[in-house]
Design a protein around this motif. Structure first.
Motif, PDB file in Angstrom:
ATOM      1  N   GLU A 194       0.881  -1.176   0.000  1.00  0.00           N
ATOM      2  CA  GLU A 194       0.000   0.000   0.000  1.00  0.00           C
ATOM      3  C   GLU A 194       0.916   1.223   0.000  1.00  0.00           C
ATOM      4  O   GLU A 194       1.829   1.348   0.813  1.00  0.00           O
ATOM      5  CB  GLU A 194      -0.901  -0.075   1.232  1.00  0.00           C
ATOM      6  CG  GLU A 194      -1.429   1.237   1.761  1.00  0.00           C
ATOM      7  CD  GLU A 194      -2.446   1.894   0.849  1.00  0.00           C
ATOM      8  OE1 GLU A 194      -2.121   2.971   0.307  1.00  0.00           O
ATOM      9  OE2 GLU A 194      -3.545   1.335   0.670  1.00  0.00           O
ATOM     10  N   MET A 195       0.693   2.125  -0.952  1.00  0.00           N
ATOM     11  CA  MET A 195       1.568   3.288  -1.114  1.00  0.00           C
ATOM     12  C   MET A 195       1.738   4.104   0.167  1.00  0.00           C
ATOM     13  O   MET A 195       2.822   4.580   0.475  1.00  0.00           O
ATOM     14  CB  MET A 195       1.040   4.183  -2.235  1.00  0.00           C
ATOM     15  CG  MET A 195       1.992   5.329  -2.585  1.00  0.00           C
ATOM     16  SD  MET A 195       1.254   6.472  -3.776  1.00  0.00           S
ATOM     17  CE  MET A 195       0.006   7.240  -2.737  1.00  0.00           C
ATOM     18  N   ARG A 196       0.645   4.241   0.938  1.00  0.00           N
ATOM     19  CA  ARG A 196       0.710   5.033   2.165  1.00  0.00           C
ATOM     20  C   ARG A 196       1.785   4.539   3.124  1.00  0.00           C
ATOM     21  O   ARG A 196       2.286   5.300   3.954  1.00  0.00           O
ATOM     22  CB  ARG A 196      -0.610   4.912   2.942  1.00  0.00           C
ATOM     23  CG  ARG A 196      -1.740   5.704   2.385  1.00  0.00           C
ATOM     24  CD  ARG A 196      -2.933   5.564   3.349  1.00  0.00           C
ATOM     25  NE  ARG A 196      -4.178   5.463   2.619  1.00  0.00           N
ATOM     26  CZ  ARG A 196      -4.855   6.511   2.166  1.00  0.00           C
ATOM     27  NH1 ARG A 196      -4.406   7.713   2.358  1.00  0.00           N
ATOM     28  NH2 ARG A 196      -5.988   6.344   1.521  1.00  0.00           N
ATOM     29  N   HIS A 232       1.988  12.118  -2.601  1.00  0.00           N
ATOM     30  CA  HIS A 232       2.548  11.328  -1.497  1.00  0.00           C
ATOM     31  C   HIS A 232       4.070  11.465  -1.439  1.00  0.00           C
ATOM     32  O   HIS A 232       4.644  11.698  -0.370  1.00  0.00           O
ATOM     33  CB  HIS A 232       2.153   9.857  -1.667  1.00  0.00           C
ATOM     34  CG  HIS A 232       2.702   8.963  -0.598  1.00  0.00           C
ATOM     35  ND1 HIS A 232       2.177   8.903   0.671  1.00  0.00           N
ATOM     36  CD2 HIS A 232       3.758   8.097  -0.602  1.00  0.00           C
ATOM     37  CE1 HIS A 232       2.872   8.041   1.403  1.00  0.00           C
ATOM     38  NE2 HIS A 232       3.834   7.538   0.653  1.00  0.00           N
ATOM     39  N   ARG A 234      -2.593  17.726   4.439  1.00  0.00           N
ATOM     40  CA  ARG A 234      -1.978  16.593   5.136  1.00  0.00           C
ATOM     41  C   ARG A 234      -2.176  16.641   6.642  1.00  0.00           C
ATOM     42  O   ARG A 234      -2.137  15.611   7.309  1.00  0.00           O
ATOM     43  CB  ARG A 234      -0.455  16.615   4.921  1.00  0.00           C
ATOM     44  CG  ARG A 234       0.004  16.151   3.583  1.00  0.00           C
ATOM     45  CD  ARG A 234       1.539  16.108   3.582  1.00  0.00           C
ATOM     46  NE  ARG A 234       2.074  16.552   2.303  1.00  0.00           N
ATOM     47  CZ  ARG A 234       2.211  15.763   1.255  1.00  0.00           C
ATOM     48  NH1 ARG A 234       1.847  14.509   1.317  1.00  0.00           N
ATOM     49  NH2 ARG A 234       2.695  16.234   0.130  1.00  0.00           N
ATOM     50  N   HIS A 251      -8.175  10.603  -1.963  1.00  0.00           N
ATOM     51  CA  HIS A 251      -7.232   9.618  -1.448  1.00  0.00           C
ATOM     52  C   HIS A 251      -6.931   9.899   0.021  1.00  0.00           C
ATOM     53  O   HIS A 251      -6.977   8.996   0.861  1.00  0.00           O
ATOM     54  CB  HIS A 251      -5.954   9.646  -2.282  1.00  0.00           C
ATOM     55  CG  HIS A 251      -4.876   8.745  -1.757  1.00  0.00           C
ATOM     56  ND1 HIS A 251      -3.757   9.213  -1.115  1.00  0.00           N
ATOM     57  CD2 HIS A 251      -4.773   7.392  -1.750  1.00  0.00           C
ATOM     58  CE1 HIS A 251      -3.004   8.180  -0.758  1.00  0.00           C
ATOM     59  NE2 HIS A 251      -3.597   7.076  -1.129  1.00  0.00           N
TER      60      HIS A 251
END
Lengths: 267, 267
Positions: A206-208, A261, B208, B260
């Motif tokens: 998962e990118m997070r 991100h 964020r 997201h």
């Protein structure tokens, strides 16, 4: 600043603006077309590409003062009436602001790699053949401060008129280079200290959960097919958490999410 | 399953498919057109809208078995040759897969609000008048599991042919409702426990730093103008961290990034 009135659509000085749509298809022999005020501003501000001339609708000239002030001395600025401009372009040119720029020799990927800063975020594209997607990815790359975009030879041209327009000029700002083989480029990137990360709907991580490295290279493939399996097999693959029963994100949207991100802490 | 061969482009049974592009402009009297296999699959799977018929190019029928199996019993499936299909549509219909659906009466925003789950993520759009952007926002909303989209009356139509296509069917899946006044809607949302958050390039908080609430409503305005100042003045405003000297993100890209972020923990 050299203002020149154009009364004849066949004036040879505006030949590069003639039949714009047909010329999109056959190519412009080393030139490209920039459209609209914002794109012209990027073209003149960044000065990455030489500008040959500007063509403006007569009633748009006044609003362009601040932009045109950035033009190099002596740049010809052609001014035309609505009917002359439409005749030159071959269709109604609503924006009324055009410029012709000159391409530079496309730099090799290795050369561009050598110019990247110590902390770097780059985008690597494989098979992106849609100008809307390519332009949007460049726009996202510029917005999130990516240092460069690398395109394999199956990607479309970032200096195609529509790609520049959709990128709102980012294609004229973010340095890019072409490369033939993604697996080879990846090896070069690894040797230069990059974390190479493939975005894929079926990615392992998962990118997070992945923290941005000092040097990150984000790989994106075409919609539908995705990145080639031999490439995916050699890389860390990331998925963007989303609903399972729906078609995946558009590749441009995925690039926005991933660049956001991985640009954390850069601004 | 009722397969009907169509040999005459003027067959009244395929009248709703005639002159597709012209009809885009004048409207379809309560109908909409769905194009392509993926969109047809969403239309039949979600069954939010009644389907009147399907029109398929003869050589595409075989590949559609699994999708057509989801159709309600007795649904007419018209099959045509390439030339008949192009004559019906009025231009070359490369996809070769079309369906006509029937709109339902547009539900009021208050009614849709009452149906939302306790944990909810919704999108509120003000002045999104571009079908590409609207379709992309719906696609992102579906991908990140948003529960509903609310559109003010200046937004364009999510069931316009191009919007459905760009959304890859999300416009047929994610519930939506129209509302007249954003300030009034915001008050309703607050009363129902929503955190109302406006995405704006000049927002006060970095996105964020904001943790997703149990109920979040993300407001997006048109590119250029953005959300109306009287609305912004009453809301918490969020910015997406990005380069300062570049034109902001496209609104669809911004919606992907924000959805997201606010869908974290939902999958």
């Amino acid at each position: 600043m050299q203002i020149v009135n154009i009364d004849d659509p066949n004036d040879p000085r505006v030949a590069p603006y003639q039949d714009i749509r047909e010329r999109d298809l056959v190519g412009r022999q080393g030139r490209f077309i920039a459209e609209g005020k914002v794109v012209l501003d990027v073209l003149l501000s960044t000065a990455r590409f030489p500008v040959e001339s500007i063509l403006v609708l007569e009633n748009r000239l006044t609003g362009l003062d601040a932009v045109i002030a950035k033009a190099p001395p002596g740049l010809p600025i052609y001014v035309a009436s609505r009917s002359v401009m439409d005749s030159i372009a071959g269709f109604p040119m609503h924006r009324g602001i055009l410029a012709v720029g000159r391409r530079r020799e496309l730099q090799g990927a290795e050369h561009l790699l050598d110019t990247l800063p110590e902390c770097a975020l780059i985008v690597v594209l494989v098979g992106i053949s849609n100008h809307d997607n390519l332009g949007s990815i460049f726009r996202n790359a510029a917005a999130f401060g990516a240092d460069a975009v690398f395109l394999d030879t199956t990607c479309c041209d970032p200096l195609y008129r529509k790609a520049i327009r959709v990128s709102v000029g980012a294609a004229l700002k973010v340095p890019f280079a072409s490369f033939p083989d993604p697996v080879h480029l990846m090896a070069e990137l690894v040797a230069k200290g990059f974390d190479c990360l493939a975005l894929s709907p079926n990615g392992d991580s998962e990118m997070r959960d992945v923290r941005p490295a000092k040097r990150s290279a984000l790989f994106f493939g075409t919609e539908g097919e995705g990145l080639p399996p031999p490439l995916l097999a050699r890389m860390q693959t990331l998925r963007i958490g989303m609903v399972r029963d729906f078609d995946s994100l558009n590749v441009a949207a995925a690039s926005a999410v991933a660049l956001h991100h991985f640009s954390a802490g850069r601004f």
